[in-house]
Scaffold this motif. Structure first.
Motif, PDB file in Angstrom:
ATOM      1  N   ARG A  79       0.833  -1.208   0.000  1.00 56.53           N
ATOM      2  CA  ARG A  79       0.000   0.000   0.000  1.00 56.53           C
ATOM      3  C   ARG A  79       0.869   1.261   0.000  1.00 56.53           C
ATOM      4  NH1 ARG A  79      -3.338  -3.172   3.260  1.00 56.53           N
ATOM      5  NH2 ARG A  79      -2.447  -2.395   5.183  1.00 56.53           N
ATOM      6  N   ALA A  80       2.002   1.188   0.669  1.00 55.21           N
ATOM      7  CA  ALA A  80       2.895   2.339   0.740  1.00 55.21           C
ATOM      8  C   ALA A  80       3.672   2.544  -0.566  1.00 55.21           C
ATOM      9  CB  ALA A  80       3.878   2.168   1.896  1.00 55.21           C
ATOM     10  N   ASN A  81       3.750   1.505  -1.380  1.00 51.22           N
ATOM     11  CA  ASN A  81       4.527   1.573  -2.624  1.00 51.22           C
ATOM     12  C   ASN A  81       3.659   1.254  -3.838  1.00 51.22           C
ATOM     13  OD1 ASN A  81       7.153   2.053  -1.396  1.00 51.22           O
ATOM     14  ND2 ASN A  81       6.938  -0.003  -0.574  1.00 51.22           N
ATOM     15  N   THR A  82       2.535   1.939  -3.966  1.00 52.64           N
ATOM     16  CA  THR A  82       1.640   1.644  -5.077  1.00 52.64           C
ATOM     17  C   THR A  82       2.225   2.120  -6.397  1.00 52.64           C
ATOM     18  OG1 THR A  82       0.459   3.715  -4.734  1.00 52.64           O
ATOM     19  CG2 THR A  82      -0.457   1.766  -3.677  1.00 52.64           C
ATOM     20  N   THR A  83       1.820   1.461  -7.462  1.00 55.38           N
ATOM     21  CA  THR A  83       2.247   1.858  -8.802  1.00 55.38           C
ATOM     22  C   THR A  83       1.402   3.042  -9.254  1.00 55.38           C
ATOM     23  OG1 THR A  83       0.668   0.462  -9.984  1.00 55.38           O
ATOM     24  CG2 THR A  83       2.772  -0.562  -9.320  1.00 55.38           C
ATOM     25  N   PRO A  84       1.855   3.784 -10.251  1.00 52.38           N
ATOM     26  CA  PRO A  84       1.052   4.895 -10.764  1.00 52.38           C
ATOM     27  C   PRO A  84      -0.335   4.428 -11.251  1.00 52.38           C
ATOM     28  CG  PRO A  84       3.278   5.024 -11.630  1.00 52.38           C
ATOM     29  CD  PRO A  84       3.170   3.724 -10.888  1.00 52.38           C
ATOM     30  N   HIS A  85      -0.411   3.258 -11.849  1.00 49.37           N
ATOM     31  CA  HIS A  85      -1.686   2.749 -12.350  1.00 49.37           C
ATOM     32  C   HIS A  85      -2.630   2.413 -11.192  1.00 49.37           C
ATOM     33  CE1 HIS A  85       1.370   1.908 -15.449  1.00 49.37           C
ATOM     34  NE2 HIS A  85       0.420   2.393 -16.238  1.00 49.37           N
ATOM     35  N   GLU A  86      -2.081   1.865 -10.126  1.00 43.88           N
ATOM     36  CA  GLU A  86      -2.903   1.569  -8.950  1.00 43.88           C
ATOM     37  C   GLU A  86      -3.425   2.856  -8.317  1.00 43.88           C
ATOM     38  OE1 GLU A  86      -0.882  -2.611  -7.398  1.00 43.88           O
ATOM     39  OE2 GLU A  86      -0.104  -0.709  -6.655  1.00 43.88           O
ATOM     40  N   ARG A  87      -2.599   3.894  -8.282  1.00 42.39           N
ATOM     41  CA  ARG A  87      -3.043   5.166  -7.712  1.00 42.39           C
ATOM     42  C   ARG A  87      -4.197   5.763  -8.529  1.00 42.39           C
ATOM     43  NH1 ARG A  87       2.460   5.671  -6.522  1.00 42.39           N
ATOM     44  NH2 ARG A  87       2.919   6.875  -8.397  1.00 42.39           N
ATOM     45  N   VAL A  88      -4.094   5.698  -9.852  1.00 43.34           N
ATOM     46  CA  VAL A  88      -5.154   6.228 -10.719  1.00 43.34           C
ATOM     47  C   VAL A  88      -6.450   5.456 -10.481  1.00 43.34           C
ATOM     48  CG1 VAL A  88      -5.911   6.394 -13.131  1.00 43.34           C
ATOM     49  CG2 VAL A  88      -3.616   7.143 -12.484  1.00 43.34           C
ATOM     50  N   LEU A  89      -6.371   4.123 -10.466  1.00 39.98           N
ATOM     51  CA  LEU A  89      -7.578   3.328 -10.266  1.00 39.98           C
ATOM     52  C   LEU A  89      -8.139   3.533  -8.863  1.00 39.98           C
ATOM     53  CD1 LEU A  89      -9.630   1.378 -11.388  1.00 39.98           C
ATOM     54  CD2 LEU A  89      -8.140  -0.514 -10.702  1.00 39.98           C
ATOM     55  N   TRP A  90      -7.291   3.650  -7.868  1.00 40.82           N
ATOM     56  CA  TRP A  90      -7.745   3.858  -6.492  1.00 40.82           C
ATOM     57  C   TRP A  90      -8.547   5.152  -6.381  1.00 40.82           C
ATOM     58  CZ3 TRP A  90      -9.194   1.573  -2.458  1.00 40.82           C
ATOM     59  CH2 TRP A  90      -9.205   2.171  -1.193  1.00 40.82           C
ATOM     60  N   ARG A  91      -8.038   6.234  -6.994  1.00 40.75           N
ATOM     61  CA  ARG A  91      -8.769   7.511  -6.976  1.00 40.75           C
ATOM     62  C   ARG A  91     -10.122   7.365  -7.678  1.00 40.75           C
ATOM     63  NH1 ARG A  91      -3.561   9.814  -7.646  1.00 40.75           N
ATOM     64  NH2 ARG A  91      -3.804   9.882  -9.889  1.00 40.75           N
ATOM     65  N   ALA A  92     -10.152   6.648  -8.778  1.00 42.87           N
ATOM     66  CA  ALA A  92     -11.402   6.460  -9.524  1.00 42.87           C
ATOM     67  C   ALA A  92     -12.387   5.599  -8.729  1.00 42.87           C
ATOM     68  CB  ALA A  92     -11.116   5.827 -10.882  1.00 42.87           C
ATOM     69  N   LEU A  93     -11.901   4.568  -8.052  1.00 39.72           N
ATOM     70  CA  LEU A  93     -12.782   3.705  -7.253  1.00 39.72           C
ATOM     71  C   LEU A  93     -13.436   4.482  -6.118  1.00 39.72           C
ATOM     72  CD1 LEU A  93     -10.709   0.406  -7.024  1.00 39.72           C
ATOM     73  CD2 LEU A  93     -12.890   0.733  -8.216  1.00 39.72           C
ATOM     74  N   LYS A  94     -12.724   5.448  -5.566  1.00 38.22           N
ATOM     75  CA  LYS A  94     -13.281   6.246  -4.472  1.00 38.22           C
ATOM     76  C   LYS A  94     -14.437   7.117  -4.951  1.00 38.22           C
ATOM     77  CE  LYS A  94      -9.566   6.601  -1.263  1.00 38.22           C
ATOM     78  NZ  LYS A  94      -9.904   7.251  -0.039  1.00 38.22           N
ATOM     79  N   GLU A  95     -14.532   7.352  -6.255  1.00 35.10           N
ATOM     80  CA  GLU A  95     -15.598   8.180  -6.806  1.00 35.10           C
ATOM     81  C   GLU A  95     -16.788   7.364  -7.299  1.00 35.10           C
ATOM     82  OE1 GLU A  95     -13.948  10.799  -9.722  1.00 35.10           O
ATOM     83  OE2 GLU A  95     -12.385  11.492  -8.355  1.00 35.10           O
ATOM     84  N   LEU A  96     -16.680   6.035  -7.297  1.00 34.68           N
ATOM     85  CA  LEU A  96     -17.807   5.200  -7.718  1.00 34.68           C
ATOM     86  C   LEU A  96     -18.990   5.431  -6.780  1.00 34.68           C
ATOM     87  CD1 LEU A  96     -16.784   1.542  -8.640  1.00 34.68           C
ATOM     88  CD2 LEU A  96     -18.058   3.149 -10.021  1.00 34.68           C
ATOM     89  N   PRO A  97     -20.196   5.500  -7.305  1.00 33.28           N
ATOM     90  CA  PRO A  97     -21.366   5.696  -6.438  1.00 33.28           C
ATOM     91  C   PRO A  97     -21.768   4.391  -5.762  1.00 33.28           C
ATOM     92  CG  PRO A  97     -22.048   5.610  -8.723  1.00 33.28           C
ATOM     93  CD  PRO A  97     -20.554   5.529  -8.712  1.00 33.28           C
ATOM     94  N   ILE A  98     -21.071   4.064  -4.708  1.00 28.59           N
ATOM     95  CA  ILE A  98     -21.367   2.845  -3.957  1.00 28.59           C
ATOM     96  C   ILE A  98     -21.494   3.225  -2.495  1.00 28.59           C
ATOM     97  CG2 ILE A  98     -20.629   0.509  -3.374  1.00 28.59           C
ATOM     98  CD1 ILE A  98     -18.900   0.512  -5.846  1.00 28.59           C
TER      99      ILE A  98
END
Length: 131
Positions: free
Chosen positions: A15-34
């Protein structure tokens, strides 16, 4: 099998060493309407650590880089996915390039997996722990 404490420490390090792609997806997942649930990242499940996990839907999202094309890595991924599915999890995989080139399509697929269709209303989800 590796102890729970070791797997948790490994997940924390990931978690402390996420890849750039994981960071992008993580930000997008936080915006999902769930409402009522969330995705977690780098979660230990059994002997594995998965990239993203939605407990309420038992949905695992894996991001794969180019090294997952190697025969040995692809075989390991296949065995890992079979074990997770046998345990009752659903696993969907995306290439890092999918996140970079077409994040909207990735998010639409995730929304469909969570809610059943793109037209479905985002209803609150509840996580029920399995014993």
């Amino acid at each position: 099998m590796v102890s729970t404490a070791i797997r948790r420490a490994a997940a924390k390090k990931l978690r402390a060493n996420t890849t750039p792609h994981e960071r992008v997806l993580w930000r997008a997942l936080k915006e999902l309407p769930i409402e009522g649930t969330h995705f977690r990242r780098q979660v230990p499940i059994g002997p594995y650590i998965v990239d993203f996990f939605c407990p309420a839907k038992r949905l695992i999202i894996e991001l794969d880089g180019g090294h997952h094309n190697d025969d040995a890595t692809a075989k390991h991924d296949s065995e890992r996915q079979a074990w997770l599915e046998q345990e009752g999890y659903r696993v969907i995989r995306f290439w890092n390039s999918d996140v970079t080139c077409d994040l909207k399509a990735v998010m639409e697929r995730i929304y469909m997996e969570v809610h059943g269709s793109l037209d479905a209303e985002a209803l609150p989800l509840k996580h029920h722990r399995r014993r």
